[in-house]
Design an enzyme around this catalytic site. Structure first.
Site, PDB file in Angstrom:
ATOM      1  N   SER A 176       0.793  -1.222   0.000  1.00  0.00           N
ATOM      2  CA  SER A 176       0.000   0.000   0.000  1.00  0.00           C
ATOM      3  C   SER A 176       0.831   1.281   0.000  1.00  0.00           C
ATOM      4  O   SER A 176       0.372   2.305  -0.487  1.00  0.00           O
ATOM      5  CB  SER A 176      -0.959  -0.003   1.195  1.00  0.00           C
ATOM      6  OG  SER A 176      -0.266  -0.206   2.399  1.00  0.00           O
ATOM      7  N   HIS A 204      -5.537  -2.921  -2.814  1.00  0.00           N
ATOM      8  CA  HIS A 204      -5.206  -1.978  -3.889  1.00  0.00           C
ATOM      9  C   HIS A 204      -5.151  -2.625  -5.273  1.00  0.00           C
ATOM     10  O   HIS A 204      -4.966  -1.934  -6.269  1.00  0.00           O
ATOM     11  CB  HIS A 204      -3.863  -1.290  -3.592  1.00  0.00           C
ATOM     12  CG  HIS A 204      -3.862  -0.575  -2.285  1.00  0.00           C
ATOM     13  ND1 HIS A 204      -4.275   0.733  -2.156  1.00  0.00           N
ATOM     14  CD2 HIS A 204      -3.554  -0.995  -1.035  1.00  0.00           C
ATOM     15  CE1 HIS A 204      -4.192   1.086  -0.884  1.00  0.00           C
ATOM     16  NE2 HIS A 204      -3.762   0.055  -0.185  1.00  0.00           N
ATOM     17  N   LYS A 236     -11.416   1.417  -1.676  1.00  0.00           N
ATOM     18  CA  LYS A 236     -10.425   1.916  -2.627  1.00  0.00           C
ATOM     19  C   LYS A 236     -11.051   1.977  -4.021  1.00  0.00           C
ATOM     20  O   LYS A 236     -11.878   2.832  -4.262  1.00  0.00           O
ATOM     21  CB  LYS A 236      -9.161   1.059  -2.549  1.00  0.00           C
ATOM     22  CG  LYS A 236      -8.243   1.562  -1.438  1.00  0.00           C
ATOM     23  CD  LYS A 236      -8.184   0.730  -0.227  1.00  0.00           C
ATOM     24  CE  LYS A 236      -7.510   1.447   0.925  1.00  0.00           C
ATOM     25  NZ  LYS A 236      -7.085   0.522   1.978  1.00  0.00           N
TER      26      LYS A 236
HETATM   27  C1  LIG Z   1      -6.932   0.346   3.336  1.00  0.00           C
HETATM   28  C2  LIG Z   1      -6.375  -0.991   3.634  1.00  0.00           C
HETATM   29  C3  LIG Z   1      -6.966  -1.808   4.593  1.00  0.00           C
HETATM   30  C4  LIG Z   1      -8.066  -1.331   5.484  1.00  0.00           C
HETATM   31  O1  LIG Z   1      -9.276  -1.292   4.808  1.00  0.00           O
HETATM   32  P1  LIG Z   1     -10.425  -0.338   5.376  1.00  0.00           P
HETATM   33  O2  LIG Z   1     -11.641  -0.834   4.710  1.00  0.00           O
HETATM   34  O3  LIG Z   1     -10.048   1.040   4.997  1.00  0.00           O
HETATM   35  O4  LIG Z   1     -10.455  -0.539   6.867  1.00  0.00           O
HETATM   36  C5  LIG Z   1      -6.472  -3.081   4.758  1.00  0.00           C
HETATM   37  N1  LIG Z   1      -5.429  -3.517   4.032  1.00  0.00           N
HETATM   38  C6  LIG Z   1      -4.796  -2.745   3.126  1.00  0.00           C
HETATM   39  C7  LIG Z   1      -3.641  -3.290   2.360  1.00  0.00           C
HETATM   40  C8  LIG Z   1      -5.260  -1.453   2.912  1.00  0.00           C
HETATM   41  O5  LIG Z   1      -4.633  -0.672   2.048  1.00  0.00           O
END
Ligand SMILES: *Cc1c(COP(=O)(O)O)cnc(C)c1O
Length: 393
Positions: A176, A204, A236
């Site tokens: 990320s 992502h 995302k």
């Molecule tokens: C954003 C993210 C999360 C968390 O997801 P949310 O729905 O925002 O709580 C978990 N893992 C990764 C790799 C992320 O980028």
């Protein structure tokens, strides 16, 4: 008074690690209003520009009119409604897995899945650059916890040899804060040899990778036999909120029984599931967003390389510019902001010490003109930063 918060806060400030929340006064999009100013933003995770898409908004509104606004209870009591169920079926079909289970957030999905699968007497092995939610989940599980070198199958192998009990190997699909891909073919092969399981959090990758947006497993052509536990988040590329885990019937049934962050929380609003169903449809069928995005990525990397910026090995919309020192990263972010651009500085402990960066993210909603403006402004600010360094030296 034993909680000396004042000095902890002062320390954080002195280390250039203090966080502030920019106040967003408009919907998400390339042009936003933040703290009273119009800015061109390159830092959201709304990679396909669906967070403010008219059809997704309409689906949410229609969903609220039909199903009300609150989930009303947890899934196991009386909060599991038809839109949640339909979304789960659509996500199972999308991922090509027998079943999928909807969670309220990605953080909770990771916490729930890891702690339901491993505990005392087991082993959890994680990439050292995994997302905080995965690392927290591994620690909380009570299993033996070890981090292998980033994307290093040999480093993983050493740990697999010493593993005890049920062993879960956990990795981000797309990292990320770096934007690079997990080397899944090699990692999965090692794991299979050791009779362990792989869990991939592809927050992502879904929507951005694979011909149909099916993420890193589609990109590499990996099946359930390679990646037994597949997690995606909906905040995302999907542009909404929530998360899911996809896998075998048995896996999903076990999550319903044992994943505490699934069981002990109110279901997400059903109308949100209606919105996600629409964004899933757009994500799967309208390929032009992914195509435009890959053109933007190509152009950004070409332009940034010409400016002499230090990029990472990333084929994804996450295109960090490595700066190193936290103070310098803040300074560069501030220079861009003075010129009307918003790119957040990412500092420790989110990234390892000495690797502060500007995490540039691109979205299918960006135009080529907006991208050129980013490159021109970086071209102006980067030498200024170097001049400041020289003045302080
Ligand atoms: C954003 C993210 C999360 C968390 O997801 P949310 O729905 O925002 O709580 C978990 N893992 C990764 C790799 C992320 O980028």
């Amino acid at each position: 008074m034993s909680f000396d918060l004042a000095s902890r806060l002062a320390e954080r400030r002195a280390a250039q690690l203090y966080r502030q929340r920019p106040l967003l006064q408009s919907p998400q999009g390339p042009s936003v209003q933040v703290d009273g100013r119009e800015l061109l933003a390159f830092c959201s995770n709304d990679y396909l520009g669906l967070a403010n898409h008219p059809q997704v908004i309409e689906a949410w509104q229609a969903g609220a009119a039909r199903w009300g606004v609150g989930g009303g209870a947890s899934h196991l009591v009386i909060g599991h409604s038809t839109p949640h169920h339909e979304l789960e079926e659509a996500l199972a079909e999308f991922t090509g897995r027998p079943k999928a289970l909807l969670f309220t957030t990605g953080y909770m999905a990771n916490m729930g899945v890891v702690t339901a699968l491993v505990g005392q007497g087991d082993t959890v092995l994680e990439d050292r650059l995994n997302h905080a939610s995965l690392l927290d989940a591994g620690l909380l599980s009570g299993a033996r916890f070890s981090r292998y070198q980033h994307n290093d199958a040999d480093s993983l192998n050493l740990r697999l040899q010493k593993a005890v009990g049920n062993t879960l190997v956990v990795t981000d699909g797309v990292f990320s804060m770096d934007g690079d891909l997990a080397e899944l073919p090699a990692l999965c092969a090692e794991t299979k040899r050791a009779d362990a399981w792989v869990m991939v959090d592809d927050a992502h990758g879904f929507g951005t990778l694979g011909a149909n947006g099916g993420g890193i497993v589609e990109h590499y052509g990996l099946a359930q036999d390679d990646v037994q536990v597949l997690v995606g988040t909906l905040g995302k590329s999907f542009g909404t909120a929530g998360a899911f885990v996809a896998g075998s019937e048995e896996l999903i049934e076990a999550m319903v029984q044992f994943a505490r962050p699934y069981i002990y929380t109110t279901s997400q609003p059903p109308a949100l599931a209606c919105a996600t169903l629409k964004s899933l449809e757009l994500l799967r069928t309208e390929h032009w967003r992914r195509e435009h995005l890959s053109e933007l990525i190509r152009r950004f990397r070409e332009g940034a390389a010409a400016l002499g910026l230090e990029l990472m090995d990333s084929p994804t919309p996450i295109q960090p510019i490595l700066v190193g020192d936290s103070g310098r990263a803040l300074r560069l972010s501030q220079m861009l902001r003075e010129r009307g651009l918003l790119v957040t500085a990412i500092r420790p402990p989110t990234v390892p010490a000495g690797t502060a960066r500007l995490r540039v993210t691109l979205s299918a909603a960006h135009s080529f003109e907006q991208l050129e403006r980013l490159l021109e402004t970086l071209g102006e600010c980067w030498p200024l930063l170097a001049n400041e360094d020289a003045a302080h030296a």
